[in-house]
Design a protein around this motif. Structure first.
Motif, PDB file in Angstrom:
ATOM      1  N   UNK A  98       0.854  -1.191   0.000  1.00 57.44           N
ATOM      2  CA  UNK A  98       0.000   0.000   0.000  1.00 57.44           C
ATOM      3  C   UNK A  98       0.887   1.236   0.000  1.00 57.44           C
ATOM      4  N   UNK A  99       0.383   2.290  -0.625  1.00 52.69           N
ATOM      5  CA  UNK A  99       1.099   3.558  -0.690  1.00 52.69           C
ATOM      6  C   UNK A  99       0.112   4.672  -1.003  1.00 52.69           C
ATOM      7  N   UNK A 100       0.505   5.876  -0.646  1.00 50.28           N
ATOM      8  CA  UNK A 100      -0.319   7.071  -0.850  1.00 50.28           C
ATOM      9  C   UNK A 100       0.279   7.868  -1.996  1.00 50.28           C
ATOM     10  N   UNK A 101      -0.541   8.194  -2.985  1.00 52.97           N
ATOM     11  CA  UNK A 101      -0.046   8.948  -4.137  1.00 52.97           C
ATOM     12  C   UNK A 101      -1.096   9.960  -4.583  1.00 52.97           C
ATOM     13  N   UNK A 102      -0.614  11.135  -4.949  1.00 54.01           N
ATOM     14  CA  UNK A 102      -1.478  12.160  -5.525  1.00 54.01           C
ATOM     15  C   UNK A 102      -1.303  12.183  -7.037  1.00 54.01           C
ATOM     16  N   UNK A 103      -2.297  12.696  -7.722  1.00 56.03           N
ATOM     17  CA  UNK A 103      -2.191  12.861  -9.176  1.00 56.03           C
ATOM     18  C   UNK A 103      -3.261  13.814  -9.656  1.00 56.03           C
ATOM     19  N   UNK A 104      -3.173  14.180 -10.926  1.00 52.86           N
ATOM     20  CA  UNK A 104      -4.191  14.982 -11.605  1.00 52.86           C
ATOM     21  C   UNK A 104      -4.237  14.498 -13.050  1.00 52.86           C
ATOM     22  N   UNK A 105      -5.432  14.417 -13.604  1.00 59.57           N
ATOM     23  CA  UNK A 105      -5.606  13.950 -14.977  1.00 59.57           C
ATOM     24  C   UNK A 105      -5.906  15.147 -15.870  1.00 59.57           C
ATOM     25  N   UNK A 106      -4.878  15.635 -16.554  1.00 57.85           N
ATOM     26  CA  UNK A 106      -5.086  16.818 -17.386  1.00 57.85           C
ATOM     27  C   UNK A 106      -6.000  16.491 -18.552  1.00 57.85           C
ATOM     28  N   UNK A 107      -6.874  17.442 -18.882  1.00 61.01           N
ATOM     29  CA  UNK A 107      -7.801  17.265 -19.990  1.00 61.01           C
ATOM     30  C   UNK A 107      -9.025  16.432 -19.656  1.00 61.01           C
ATOM     31  N   UNK A 108      -9.079  15.876 -18.464  1.00 60.33           N
ATOM     32  CA  UNK A 108     -10.200  15.041 -18.053  1.00 60.33           C
ATOM     33  C   UNK A 108     -11.427  15.920 -17.811  1.00 60.33           C
ATOM     34  N   UNK A 114     -13.885  15.484 -15.593  1.00 58.42           N
ATOM     35  CA  UNK A 114     -14.497  15.292 -14.280  1.00 58.42           C
ATOM     36  C   UNK A 114     -13.615  15.828 -13.170  1.00 58.42           C
ATOM     37  N   UNK A 115     -13.969  15.477 -11.938  1.00 61.87           N
ATOM     38  CA  UNK A 115     -13.266  15.983 -10.764  1.00 61.87           C
ATOM     39  C   UNK A 115     -11.787  15.604 -10.730  1.00 61.87           C
ATOM     40  N   UNK A 116     -11.432  14.498 -11.347  1.00 60.30           N
ATOM     41  CA  UNK A 116     -10.045  14.022 -11.273  1.00 60.30           C
ATOM     42  C   UNK A 116      -9.066  14.875 -12.073  1.00 60.30           C
ATOM     43  N   UNK A 117      -9.574  15.916 -12.725  1.00 63.84           N
ATOM     44  CA  UNK A 117      -8.650  16.862 -13.356  1.00 63.84           C
ATOM     45  C   UNK A 117      -7.940  17.701 -12.292  1.00 63.84           C
ATOM     46  N   UNK A 118      -8.528  17.739 -11.090  1.00 60.01           N
ATOM     47  CA  UNK A 118      -7.924  18.455  -9.963  1.00 60.01           C
ATOM     48  C   UNK A 118      -6.917  17.564  -9.248  1.00 60.01           C
ATOM     49  N   UNK A 119      -5.914  18.181  -8.646  1.00 60.35           N
ATOM     50  CA  UNK A 119      -4.940  17.422  -7.875  1.00 60.35           C
ATOM     51  C   UNK A 119      -5.653  16.796  -6.675  1.00 60.35           C
ATOM     52  N   UNK A 120      -5.460  15.485  -6.514  1.00 66.59           N
ATOM     53  CA  UNK A 120      -6.086  14.735  -5.422  1.00 66.59           C
ATOM     54  C   UNK A 120      -5.246  13.489  -5.177  1.00 66.59           C
ATOM     55  N   UNK A 121      -5.595  12.712  -4.184  1.00 64.68           N
ATOM     56  CA  UNK A 121      -4.792  11.538  -3.879  1.00 64.68           C
ATOM     57  C   UNK A 121      -5.607  10.308  -3.579  1.00 64.68           C
TER      58      UNK A 121
END
Length: 150
Positions: free
Chosen positions: A11-21, A23-30
């Motif tokens: 298990x691990x914690x990672x943040x990301x953002x989906x550019x061009x998406x 929906x909400x996942x275009x924002x930085x989140x983890x």
């Protein structure tokens, strides 16, 4: 002796953002990712071998996955290197944050493909990567199977 599959979970914690998406996942989140790594091979039958009966020592598998995946991605933020978030990524890196600029959109699908490539390179030649399961949430995951990628 037949082939046996063994699995180790991480298990691990990672943040990301989906550019061009769209929906909400275009924002930085983890996410609190869970990665299951399954390898396949024959247990060692040499009675003089210290690892008699093992396909691979779980400790050895842990070392590979920890070095290639967990240590790299835990508490990191992953951006596609072509993201419009590049200024944010550079700012974070300048402030000492762990940022990964990936060659791909950091979806679970692409991450699991990347992880498979990295792990396969480190396994002993008699051990094959059978499958990976990357769980992003309790109800969402991506899977990679060697048999689907021949």
């Amino acid at each position: 002796m037949g082939n046996i599959r063994i699995t180790k979970q991480f298990s691990f914690e990672t943040g990301h953002a989906l550019f061009g998406y769209d929906g909400k996942c275009r924002n930085v989140h983890g996410h609190s990712y869970k990665l299951s790594v399954t390898v396949i091979g024959k247990p060692i039958t040499d009675t003089s071998h210290v690892k008699l009966g093992m396909v691979i020592d779980f400790t050895d598998l842990k070392k590979i996955v920890k070095e290639e995946i967990v240590d790299q991605f835990d508490h990191a933020t992953v951006f596609n290197k072509n993201t419009p978030h590049i200024e944010l990524a550079n700012e974070l890196m300048e402030r000492g944050h762990n940022v990964i600029l990936a060659e791909y959109q950091p979806t679970s699908e692409n991450m699991v493909l990347d992880f498979a490539d990295k792990i396969k390179l480190r396994l002993p030649e008699n051990i094959l990567l059978h499958s990976l399961k990357l769980q992003e949430t309790d109800s969402s995951f991506a899977e990679w199977y060697a048999s689907d990628n021949l």
